[in-house]
Write a protein that holds these residues in place. Structure first.
Motif, mmCIF file in Angstrom:
data_model
loop_
_atom_site.group_PDB
_atom_site.id
_atom_site.type_symbol
_atom_site.label_atom_id
_atom_site.label_comp_id
_atom_site.label_asym_id
_atom_site.label_seq_id
_atom_site.Cartn_x
_atom_site.Cartn_y
_atom_site.Cartn_z
ATOM 1 N N GLY A 55 34.020 45.023 28.570
ATOM 2 C CA GLY A 55 33.899 44.440 29.901
ATOM 3 C C GLY A 55 35.112 44.774 30.737
ATOM 4 N N PRO A 56 34.987 44.677 32.043
ATOM 5 C CA PRO A 56 36.098 45.043 32.912
ATOM 6 C C PRO A 56 37.311 44.144 32.717
ATOM 7 C CG PRO A 56 34.249 44.168 34.203
ATOM 8 C CD PRO A 56 33.784 44.271 32.792
ATOM 9 N N SER A 57 38.444 44.644 33.139
ATOM 10 C CA SER A 57 39.674 43.877 33.093
ATOM 11 C C SER A 57 39.494 42.585 33.892
ATOM 12 C CB SER A 57 40.786 44.745 33.685
ATOM 13 O OG SER A 57 41.966 44.029 33.706
ATOM 14 N N GLY A 58 39.953 41.482 33.324
ATOM 15 C CA GLY A 58 39.856 40.199 34.010
ATOM 16 C C GLY A 58 38.545 39.474 33.783
ATOM 17 N N SER A 59 37.677 40.016 32.945
ATOM 18 C CA SER A 59 36.362 39.389 32.752
ATOM 19 C C SER A 59 36.402 38.194 31.790
ATOM 20 C CB SER A 59 35.336 40.425 32.280
ATOM 21 O OG SER A 59 35.765 41.055 31.095
ATOM 22 N N GLY A 60 37.530 38.022 31.090
ATOM 23 C CA GLY A 60 37.658 36.848 30.222
ATOM 24 C C GLY A 60 37.578 37.168 28.734
ATOM 25 N N LYS A 61 37.649 38.445 28.382
ATOM 26 C CA LYS A 61 37.524 38.846 26.972
ATOM 27 C C LYS A 61 38.647 38.233 26.133
ATOM 28 C CE LYS A 61 37.925 43.258 27.983
ATOM 29 N NZ LYS A 61 38.247 43.103 29.428
ATOM 30 N N SER A 62 39.884 38.429 26.585
ATOM 31 C CA SER A 62 41.023 37.895 25.815
ATOM 32 C C SER A 62 40.955 36.383 25.748
ATOM 33 C CB SER A 62 42.356 38.294 26.469
ATOM 34 O OG SER A 62 42.528 39.682 26.416
ATOM 35 N N THR A 63 40.642 35.766 26.863
ATOM 36 C CA THR A 63 40.575 34.299 26.880
ATOM 37 C C THR A 63 39.542 33.812 25.877
ATOM 38 O OG1 THR A 63 41.200 34.310 29.214
ATOM 39 C CG2 THR A 63 40.239 32.279 28.353
ATOM 40 N N MET A 64 38.399 34.477 25.832
ATOM 41 C CA MET A 64 37.356 34.024 24.911
ATOM 42 C C MET A 64 37.822 34.125 23.460
ATOM 43 S SD MET A 64 33.367 34.967 24.501
ATOM 44 C CE MET A 64 33.499 36.452 23.536
ATOM 45 N N TRP A 100 38.662 26.494 32.111
ATOM 46 C CA TRP A 100 39.313 26.684 33.407
ATOM 47 C C TRP A 100 40.802 26.918 33.188
ATOM 48 C CZ3 TRP A 100 35.289 23.438 32.487
ATOM 49 C CH2 TRP A 100 34.223 23.400 33.402
ATOM 50 N N TYR A 101 41.376 27.781 34.023
ATOM 51 C CA TYR A 101 42.837 27.824 34.164
ATOM 52 C C TYR A 101 43.118 27.095 35.469
ATOM 53 C CZ TYR A 101 43.404 31.530 30.605
ATOM 54 O OH TYR A 101 43.433 32.268 29.450
ATOM 55 N N GLY A 102 43.575 25.874 35.404
ATOM 56 C CA GLY A 102 43.710 25.076 36.625
ATOM 57 C C GLY A 102 42.339 24.908 37.259
ATOM 58 N N THR A 103 42.183 25.412 38.482
ATOM 59 C CA THR A 103 40.879 25.285 39.145
ATOM 60 C C THR A 103 40.034 26.541 38.960
ATOM 61 O OG1 THR A 103 41.825 26.142 41.189
ATOM 62 C CG2 THR A 103 41.748 23.736 40.941
ATOM 63 N N PHE A 104 40.613 27.564 38.301
ATOM 64 C CA PHE A 104 39.894 28.836 38.148
ATOM 65 C C PHE A 104 38.965 28.776 36.930
ATOM 66 C CE2 PHE A 104 40.152 33.294 36.356
ATOM 67 C CZ PHE A 104 39.150 33.788 37.175
ATOM 68 N N HIS A 105 37.681 28.922 37.182
ATOM 69 C CA HIS A 105 36.671 28.817 36.125
ATOM 70 C C HIS A 105 36.573 30.156 35.397
ATOM 71 C CE1 HIS A 105 32.426 26.996 35.184
ATOM 72 N NE2 HIS A 105 33.133 27.215 34.116
ATOM 73 N N VAL A 106 37.319 30.289 34.303
ATOM 74 C CA VAL A 106 37.470 31.619 33.679
ATOM 75 C C VAL A 106 36.337 31.946 32.703
ATOM 76 C CG1 VAL A 106 39.116 30.706 31.965
ATOM 77 C CG2 VAL A 106 39.064 33.159 32.436
ATOM 78 N N LEU A 107 35.810 30.945 31.978
ATOM 79 C CA LEU A 107 34.685 31.197 31.062
ATOM 80 C C LEU A 107 33.546 30.246 31.405
ATOM 81 C CD1 LEU A 107 36.554 31.595 27.639
ATOM 82 C CD2 LEU A 107 35.634 33.425 29.087
HETATM 83 P P1 ADP Z 1 40.390 40.278 30.055
HETATM 84 O O1 ADP Z 1 40.963 40.139 28.698
HETATM 85 O O2 ADP Z 1 38.905 40.501 30.072
HETATM 86 O O3 ADP Z 1 41.099 41.317 30.878
HETATM 87 P P2 ADP Z 1 41.535 37.668 30.526
HETATM 88 O O4 ADP Z 1 40.867 36.748 29.597
HETATM 89 O O5 ADP Z 1 42.907 38.128 30.159
HETATM 90 O O6 ADP Z 1 40.582 38.897 30.830
HETATM 91 O O7 ADP Z 1 41.655 36.990 31.950
HETATM 92 C C1 ADP Z 1 40.526 36.484 32.628
HETATM 93 C C2 ADP Z 1 40.982 35.913 33.958
HETATM 94 O O8 ADP Z 1 41.808 34.786 33.740
HETATM 95 C C3 ADP Z 1 41.791 36.876 34.815
HETATM 96 O O9 ADP Z 1 41.442 36.677 36.158
HETATM 97 C C4 ADP Z 1 43.206 36.452 34.560
HETATM 98 O O10 ADP Z 1 44.017 36.741 35.663
HETATM 99 C C5 ADP Z 1 43.066 34.967 34.349
HETATM 100 N N1 ADP Z 1 44.072 34.422 33.435
HETATM 101 C C6 ADP Z 1 44.341 34.876 32.183
HETATM 102 N N2 ADP Z 1 45.282 34.134 31.596
HETATM 103 C C7 ADP Z 1 45.641 33.180 32.499
HETATM 104 C C8 ADP Z 1 46.571 32.092 32.490
HETATM 105 N N3 ADP Z 1 47.329 31.822 31.409
HETATM 106 N N4 ADP Z 1 46.651 31.337 33.610
HETATM 107 C C9 ADP Z 1 45.874 31.580 34.688
HETATM 108 N N5 ADP Z 1 44.978 32.583 34.761
HETATM 109 C C10 ADP Z 1 44.853 33.380 33.683
#
Ligand code: ADP
Ligand code: MG
Length: 247
Positions: free
Chosen positions: A41-50, A17-24
């Motif tokens: 995957g589309p932009s914002g799908s969580g690729k970088s985060t993963m 989670w990023y705060g309350t946002f369930h990202v993965l």
């Molecule tokens: P991708 O690489 O697939 O484009 P990201 O992993 O960058 O996706 O981001 C996934 C989601 O998490 C997006 O909605 C993005 O806005 C959000 N996000 C990314 N980094 C942060 C962060 N440091 N704090 C809060 N939200 C984030």
């Protein structure tokens, strides 16, 4: 190319989670040594985060990630070990502008790995030759093209002798004529058996190099398959939509 039975990365029921946002959400992924995985995957799908979770640039909150047999936890010693085993290359090369190419490549080996300067320089030159820019060793990043800077960034990672390389859209900030030279470097690494996870929109690269393509959407792994099947016979509606937009 043969892929081994040895597990390099094991991700189990991982959530972030990023705060309350369930990202993965409930990420399950086993990466075998020598695999070349493209993550799409589309932009914002969580690729970088993963992939950032894999070398702990980001922390996960639930489930587990095991890299080279080491579970990623808040134990700082583990993190240092992971960072030296797992190289990472970003969209923006993040070279130090005030250091020469050679100094960029020797900094971490000297200060983190405690390798003698001369030996670190020899290693750096070896990898600068490998990415075909040894003649740039004494220049500064600002004097190089984007493609050359990205190849330096790859060489710099290789100087730490990683067993796994993560790439996050390494060509998406580059002019078209420079994309190929960076992809060629990555192809060569793949051919040498490096375990690689690459977030990229270069679907030609995926077809040529990947043994597996993973498709993410809304924080989940929606579908994964070998490239031929992935491109010719996508199963999921979201994958079909994505492919229809990019191909
Ligand atoms: P991708 O690489 O697939 O484009 P990201 O992993 O960058 O996706 O981001 C996934 C989601 O998490 C997006 O909605 C993005 O806005 C959000 N996000 C990314 N980094 C942060 C962060 N440091 N704090 C809060 N939200 C984030
Ligand atoms: Mg991203």
């Amino acid at each position: 190319m043969k892929v081994s039975d040895e597990v390099a990365i094991q991700i189990t029921k991982m959530n972030k989670w990023y705060g309350t946002f369930h990202v993965l959400r409930d990420i399950d992924l086993t990466v075998y040594r020598g695999e070349r995985i493209v993550i799409a995957g589309p932009s914002g799908s969580g690729k970088s985060t993963m992939i950032r979770c894999i070398n702990r640039l980001e922390e996960h909150q639930a489930g587990s990630i095991v890299v080279d047999g080491i579970e990623l936890s808040s134990d700082l010693k583990n993190i240092d070990k992971i960072r030296s085993e797992v190289g990472m290359c970003f969209q923006h090369f993040n070279l130090f502008p005030h250091l020469t190419i050679l100094e960029n490549c020797t900094l971490a080996p000297i200060w983190v790995r405690k390798i003698p300067k001369k030996q670190a320089e020899e290693t750096a030159m070896h990898f600068l030759e490998k990415v075909k820019i040894p003649e740039q060793a004494h220049k500064y990043p600002g004097q190089l093209s984007g493609g050359q800077q990205q190849r330096v960034a790859i060489a710099r990672s290789l100087c730490m002798k990683p067993r796994i390389m993560l790439f996050d859209e390494p060509t998406s900030a580059l002019d078209p004529e420079m994309i190929k030279e960076v992809l060629d470097t990555m192809v060569e690494l793949a051919e040498e058996g490096m375990t690689m996870l690459c977030v990229t929109h270069e679907m030609g690269f995926a077809r040529q190099v990947a043994n597996r393509v993973i498709f993410m959407d809304a924080g989940q792994i929606v579908e994964q398959n070998e490239p031929e099947e992935f491109f010719n016979n996508p199963r999921h509606e979201r994958t079909k939509l994505f492919l229809s937009q990019i191909l």
